[in-house]
Scaffold this motif. Structure first.
Motif, short mmCIF file in Angstrom:
data_model
loop_
_atom_site.label_atom_id
_atom_site.label_comp_id
_atom_site.label_asym_id
_atom_site.label_seq_id
_atom_site.Cartn_x
_atom_site.Cartn_y
_atom_site.Cartn_z
N ASP A 21 -7.72 -2.50 0.24
CA ASP A 21 -6.70 -1.59 -0.25
C ASP A 21 -5.81 -2.25 -1.30
O ASP A 21 -4.59 -2.34 -1.17
N VAL A 50 -5.67 2.02 -4.03
CA VAL A 50 -4.70 3.00 -3.54
C VAL A 50 -4.35 4.00 -4.64
O VAL A 50 -4.35 5.22 -4.42
N VAL A 104 -5.58 8.39 -5.46
CA VAL A 104 -4.74 9.53 -5.83
C VAL A 104 -5.23 10.15 -7.13
O VAL A 104 -5.35 11.37 -7.25
N ARG A 132 1.19 4.14 -3.03
CA ARG A 132 0.84 5.52 -2.72
C ARG A 132 2.00 6.46 -2.97
O ARG A 132 1.83 7.56 -3.54
N THR A 192 1.83 9.47 -5.63
CA THR A 192 1.79 10.85 -5.15
C THR A 192 3.10 11.60 -5.39
O THR A 192 3.10 12.77 -5.78
N ARG A 248 0.83 -1.21 0.00
CA ARG A 248 0.00 0.00 0.00
C ARG A 248 0.86 1.26 0.00
O ARG A 248 0.61 2.20 -0.74
N ARG A 249 1.89 1.26 0.86
CA ARG A 249 2.74 2.45 0.94
C ARG A 249 3.46 2.72 -0.36
O ARG A 249 3.54 3.86 -0.83
#
Length: 270
Positions: free
Chosen positions: A87, A92, A96, A65, A69, A61-62
């Motif tokens: 997620d 995810v 964004v 993202r 981003t 997930r991180r």
């Protein structure tokens, strides 16, 4: 979405599947008695496995993202995606930017079935049944071509799947083949199970190979994963145990045991 042939008979519920075992460790319901039994046996020898699976999911997930981003990535190919859970990559990325495109790739027929059910209403996302080693087949698949513009940067994900590839199929060469198909500014996300304890590497490798009917590769060492990305630009903080890769806060959960870990990071293609 193109429709490959699938039927319930294609799923052998008596043989554990890596995707369904992972689903069980994450608290999912898309698994069978054989999967649960194999997981419980594995936990007796390597009790950190469930925490490792959860931390690996947080890493996925991180990393999606961050790529969306901070680096503006809007196209993702998720190799060995496994069963849908909370997620997912498309959720995810599309949080964004709703125009983000995601191609999920897995060779487990149950992943295809459940993925279709989840994604039928999302025209920027698809799931294709393919062997992750078939780079040309994946890249040239009609659904991939419909969603992915290879003249623009792509993030290719190999999250907790390269240990499913045996040495004779050369997972490092697979990573390099994919890199060669992507334009500069693209990214590779790579992590796999590693251990510095020979007895753990041998036990898990043998156990999983037998349990899954040979659908397994090898638990490796950190240096081997590093070699997969040799010569590429590695984003900070480098190749690490994945719960420590750009944590959301100082309070984010980290892997507390070191029997084995998910080791990897992100490389940028120049």
């Amino acid at each position: 979405m193109a429709r490959e042939l699938w039927s319930p008979e294609a799923i052998d519920t008596t043989v554990p599947s890596v995707a369904r075992m992972y689903d069980y460790f994450l608290g999912g319901s898309d698994n069978y008695e054989s999967d649960r039994a194999a997981c419980e046996l594995l936990l007796k020898q390597v009790p950190s496995t469930k925490a490792l699976a959860v931390n690996n999911r947080h890493f996925l997930r991180r990393v999606v993202r961050v790529l969306a981003t901070e680096y503006g990535i809007r196209q993702f190919i998720d190799h060995g995606s496994g069963l849908p859970t909370q997620d997912n990559v498309h959720q995810v990325a599309q949080a964004v930017d709703p125009s983000s495109s995601v191609v999920y790739v897995d060779n487990d027929p149950i992943v295809l079935a459940h993925g279709r059910a989840l994604l039928d209403e999302n025209d920027r996302t698809t799931v294709i049944q393919a062997d992750m080693r078939d780079t040309d087949g994946i890249m040239d698949h009609e659904d991939t071509r419909r969603l992915i513009d290879f003249d623009r940067p792509v993030a290719a994900l190999f999250v907790s799947v390269l240990h499913c590839i045996p040495d004779e199929d050369d997972p490092g060469a697979l990573v390099r083949r994919v890199a060669e198909r992507l334009v500069p500014g693209s990214f590779l996300v790579v992590c796999q199970l590693v251990s510095d304890r020979p007895e753990i590497r041998t036990f898990v490798t043998d156990f999983m190979a037998e349990a899954t009917g040979g659908h397994w590769g090898r638990v490796r060492e950190e240096r081997e994963v590093t070699e997969f990305l040799s010569g590429m630009e590695i984003l900070e903080p480098g190749l690490v145990e994945v719960s420590t890769w750009r944590p959301d806060s100082d309070l984010a959960p980290t892997q507390q045991t070191d029997e084995w870990v998910e080791w990897g990071g992100v490389a940028r293609i120049r």
